[in-house]
Each structure stands twice: as structure tokens, then as C-alpha cells.
Design an enzyme around this catalytic site. Structure first.
Site, PDB file in Angstrom:
ATOM      1  CD  GLU A   1       7.865  12.441 -15.256  1.00  0.00           C
ATOM      2  OE1 GLU A   1       8.933  12.979 -15.609  1.00  0.00           O
ATOM      3  OE2 GLU A   1       6.841  13.087 -15.028  1.00  0.00           O
TER       4      GLU A   1
ATOM      5  CE  LYS B   1      11.340  19.739 -10.946  1.00  0.00           C
ATOM      6  NZ  LYS B   1      10.001  19.512 -11.477  1.00  0.00           N
TER       7      LYS B   1
ATOM      8  CB  SER C   1      12.860  22.359 -15.107  1.00  0.00           C
ATOM      9  OG  SER C   1      12.011  23.485 -15.171  1.00  0.00           O
TER      10      SER C   1
ATOM     11  CG  HIS D   1      -1.744  -1.210   1.385  1.00  0.00           C
ATOM     12  ND1 HIS D   1      -2.991  -1.407   0.839  1.00  0.00           N
ATOM     13  CD2 HIS D   1      -1.427  -2.376   2.031  1.00  0.00           C
ATOM     14  CE1 HIS D   1      -3.434  -2.624   1.167  1.00  0.00           C
ATOM     15  NE2 HIS D   1      -2.500  -3.234   1.869  1.00  0.00           N
TER      16      HIS D   1
END
Ligand code: ARG
Length: 460
Positions: free
Chosen positions: A285, A278, A272, A151
Site C-alpha cells: 500500500e 488479518k 491488525s 480495465h
């Protein structure tokens, strides 16, 4: 001559044509045409001279195609007609003999079966590369403790090597699925003609041997209608993509500052456009997001085949783009997963700290009570009470007093040294000694099995 009185509507031509995508089947189409021409001559259906003219013409066509100078024309409906048209331009009327004892119906499904067989073999090789990378990284981090999750809550500690090997086994099953797809595409359709067989005494066994098919499709109707080998291929691709999506999701989480478990290689990360600090896990992804697209190809092609009457229907033209895109997508995502796994660096301190959360040993305390004779369900309740007392007081399990222990379980208070020993961190992992568990000896045993499996890529 044509049986039609008017030319096709340009919009119909656009709808009907597959040349825009099926041109990538040209290597298969040329190869099967060569085999077909040889077989026709072998059986005395065409002369040796005609065969040589056809083979010479096919060589020239192949050169134009591979050099990218093949003169496609607006009227070329598909790759089969384009190649036959060009062949006839190059060698004259004899070019028209190539289609003797063959229909586009058995021709197209033969191209597809050849394509699926080679693409499945490529997928197996790429998967083997990722399995090897996972195994290597697992062996480097065999005894690095980390929290295991259920979980997405810390559940029980495991070794990082054990966690990485979980993906190894998923991928080894994916590899078997591709071997199965390759197998299922191994029945040669060529020779079935339009649907009923052909009016010539052909030698389909010869064709099968030449084109690398283990067997000849035994029923001409099934041969031109059947596309379940495509479902098998898409299924293998869909399941593998779904596995990669789970790996991608974990890499996204683990590389976040919140987890801080790993840093992805620069070569597989993006900056970024606005926030200079970043480092974005774009590739991971995309492993997540590409999977549903591949699964959709499987679902879409099930839709095409669903309730489709036998035999060939133009609907079947809609098999190719699903196969092509699924294969291309999987090739990219497998390369990305392999690159990320090979280059990821793990943060041992962060992993260890997260695994040192004492609450993670709650099950082990319950098991201690079990060893002392308490039924497991009762032990579970005792430990739940201990956890609650600890949490309410803002303390850890090892900070509870003997009196507090006694309030929950007299037996536990009596065995408080054993209680302390269980909470001494190292034991949590090494106590998982069951086969397939996370203790080091078992993970070593597992890694040895993984080596054996890696080396015996199942033959298709
Ligand atoms: N382009 C067609 C396809 O992809 C080739 C077969 C056409 N056969 C036919 N009878 N129209 O399925």
C-alpha cells in the site's frame, strides 16, 4: 566587522538557515574542500605549508563529523560556514585561506552535483537488484497461466512470467533515467566563483579529475544558476516511484481473498490491532502512496526554478530537501518492492482457474473467423453475439450447440472442430506467437534479452 547595525532577527535566522538539512552534505563538502586546497597549492595560490595545515584540519573536522561529535553552533547558517568556522578554530587563521577563489555559490552546487551523482549510482544498483528479483521470479513462473487484464476486467490470458517481466522493462528504463541524471550532474561547477569566475588562474580540470567529474562546466553563470540536473534526478525518482506504485497496487489486489493470486511474505506484512485473522499488505500500500510524494518533489522544484532570474538566488537553497526526501523515499520503496517480489508466493491454482474462464478466448474465436476469410470487424460482431447467447443462457462458449453457432455464422458451424480446438485452453496462450507476445517461446526469448540487459548496467 560587519556592515550591519543590528543582529539578525531569530525568526529570520530560522527561515534562512539550511544547516538543519544540509548537514548531510558534509562528506561532499569536505571532499571538495580537500581537492580545492590541493589545487590552490598546485597553482601557487596558497603555500604548500598552508595546504598541509588545511588538509590536516579537514581530517580533524571529518573525524568529528563522522563520529557525530562535531560542535554545531546556533549561528551556523549552513554546512559550508559551519565547516569553515570549525576548521579555523582548529588550525587558526590559515583556515580562512580555504575560501580563496571559491564562493558558497559554486561550492553548494558542487556538493549537490556530487551528491546527485552518488545517489543516482545507488539508485541504479537498487533498481538492478529489483530487476534481478523480477527476472528470477519470472523464470520460476514462466509458464503459469493467469488472466491478463484491461480495465481490470479479464481480457486475455498471459503467463505470469510475462506479466512480471513487464515490470522488469519499466525498471530498466528507470535505471537509464538515473544514468542520464548522473551524466547531467557531471559538469563540475566548482571554480565558477560567485558567478563570474575568480581572480586567480585556477586549474578546474584538476578539480574535476580529483572529484570524479567527466567535464568542467563551460560557463560560470550557468554553473551557479543551473539546477536542471536536479530536475533530471527528481524526474527519474518520480517515474520510478510511479512504476513501483503500480506494482504495489497489483500486490494489494492480488493478495486479497477476492483475487487470491498471491501471498505476501510475513516480513513485509502487518497484523491488525483488532482483527486477529488479518494480514495486511501495508508495504505494498505504501508503494502506492509514496509515489505522489516523490512526484510532488519534482513539481515543487520546477516551481522553485520557474522564472528565476540568473544567477544564484536564495530560492535555490530549496533544492536540497526535495532531493533528500525523494532519494530516501525511493531507497525505502525499492527495498520493499525487492523484498516483496523475492518472497511472494503465487497460487497457481487460483491463477489457472481465473485464466480458464472461457470468455477470455473470445478474441481467439474472432481470429479463427479471420483465418477463414472474415474481416476482423465482422468477426468481432459474430463473437459478441455468441458471447451474448452464452451469457443469456448461463452457459459457456463451448456449450453452445451447432445450431446456435450456425445462427451467428454458418462458417463457424462448418468449422466446429476448429472452434472446439480454439476453446481447448492451452492454445489461447501459445497462439500469441508474435515477437514480444505471451507464447512460451517468445517469453523465453524475452527472458534471454532481459538477462543481457541486466548484465550490462548502462555506464553513466
Ligand atoms: N545555504 C546556501 C544554499 O543552500 C548556500 C549558498 C549560499 N550563498 C549565498 N550567496 N548566500 O543555497
Amino acid at each position: 566587522m560587519s556592515r550591519f547595525h543590528e543582529p539578525p532577527d531569530p525568526a529570520f535566522q530560522r527561515l534562512n538557515a539550511s544547516i538543519g538539512f544540509d548537514r548531510r552534505l558534509w562528506p561532499q563538502d569536505v571532499a571538495q574542500s580537500r581537492a580545492h586546497a590541493r589545487m590552490l597549492a598546485d597553482r601557487g595560490i596558497i603555500s604548500g605549508q598552508d595546504r598541509d595545515a588545511l588538509l590536516g584540519g579537514l581530517d580533524a573536522v571529518e573525524r568529528e563529523l563522522s563520529d557525530g561529535v562535531f560542535p554545531f553552533e546556533d549561528g551556523d547558517e549552513d554546512i559550508h560556514m559551519a565547516i569553515e568556522r570549525r576548521l579555523t578554530e582548529l588550525v587558526g587563521a590559515v583556515g580562512g585561506r580555504l575560501h580563496t577563489a571559491r564562493s558558497r555559490n559554486d561550492q553548494v552546487v558542487t556538493d549537490l552535483a556530487m551528491y546527485v551523482r552518488s545517489r543516482s549510482a545507488e539508485a541504479r544498483e537498487a533498481i538492478t537488484g529489483l530487476m534481478a528479483a523480477l527476472l528470477a521470479r519470472a523464470e520460476e513462473h514462466l509458464d503459469w497461466p493467469m488472466p491478463g487484464y484491461t480495465h481490470l476486467q479479464r481480457a486475455q490470458p498471459v503467463y505470469l512470467g510475462h506479466h512480471l517481466l513487464a515490470y522488469f522493462w519499466m525498471l530498466s528504463r528507470d535505471r537509464s533515467r538515473f544514468a542520464f541524471a548522473e551524466d547531467q550532474a557531471g559538469w563540475l561547477p566548482l571554480g565558477a566563483g560567485a558567478l563570474a569566475g575568480v581572480n586567480f588562474d585556477t586549474d578546474r580540470g584538476l578539480l574535476a579529475r580529483e572529484l570524479g567529474f567527466p567535464a568542467v562546466a563551460p560557463n560560470s553563470i550557468d554553473a551557479v544558476s543551473g539546477r536542471d540536473f536536479i530536475l533530471d534526478y527528481l524526474n527519474a525518482a518520480a517515474t520510478c516511484s510511479t512504476h513501483l506504485s503500480r506494482l504495489g497496487a497489483e500486490l494489494v489486489l492480488w493478495s486479497s481473498a477476492e483475487f487470491g493470486f498471491c501471498e505476501l511474505p510475513d516480513a513485509w506484512s502487518s497484523g491488525s490491532s483488532i482483527m486477529p485473522q488479518k494480514k495486511n499488505p501495508d508495504a505494498a500500500e505504501l508503494l502506492r502512496a509514496k509515489a505522489p510524494r516523490v512526484v510532488a518533489h519534482l513539481a515543487a522544484f520546477h516551481g522553485v526554478l520557474h522564472a528565476l532570474p540568473l544567477t544564484y538566488n536564495k530560492d535555490l537553497q530549496e533544492d536540497k530537501e526535495h532531493v533528500f526526501d525523494a532519494g530516501d523515499t525511493l531507497e525505502m520503496t525499492l527495498a520493499a518492492a525487492t523484498g516483496m517480489i523475492a518472497g511472494v508466493s503465487f497460487n497457481g491454482q487460483r491463477l489457472r482457474d481465473a485464466a480458464a474462464d472461457e470468455l477470455i478466448a473470445a478474441t481467439d474465436i474472432a481470429d479463427l473467423l479471420v483465418r477463414l476469410g472474415v474481416p476482423f470487424r465482422e468477426a468481432h460482431g459474430v463473437v459478441a453475439g455468441l458471447v451474448r447467447t452464452a451469457l443469456d443462457g448461463g452457459r459457456s462458449l463451448s456449450e453452445l450447440t451447432r445450431e446456435e453457432l450456425a445462427a451467428h455464422s454458418a462458417m463457424l458451424a462448418e468449422h466446429s472442430e476448429e472452434y472446439d480446438a480454439v476453446l481447448a485452453q492451452e492454445s489461447w496462450l501459445e497462439s500469441k506467437l508474435s515477437e514480444g507476445g505471451t507464447s512460451l517461446a517468445r517469453v523465453r526469448e524475452q527472458a534471454a534479452k532481459a538477462h543481457a540487459v541486466l548484465d550490462e548496467d548502462p555506464p553513466a
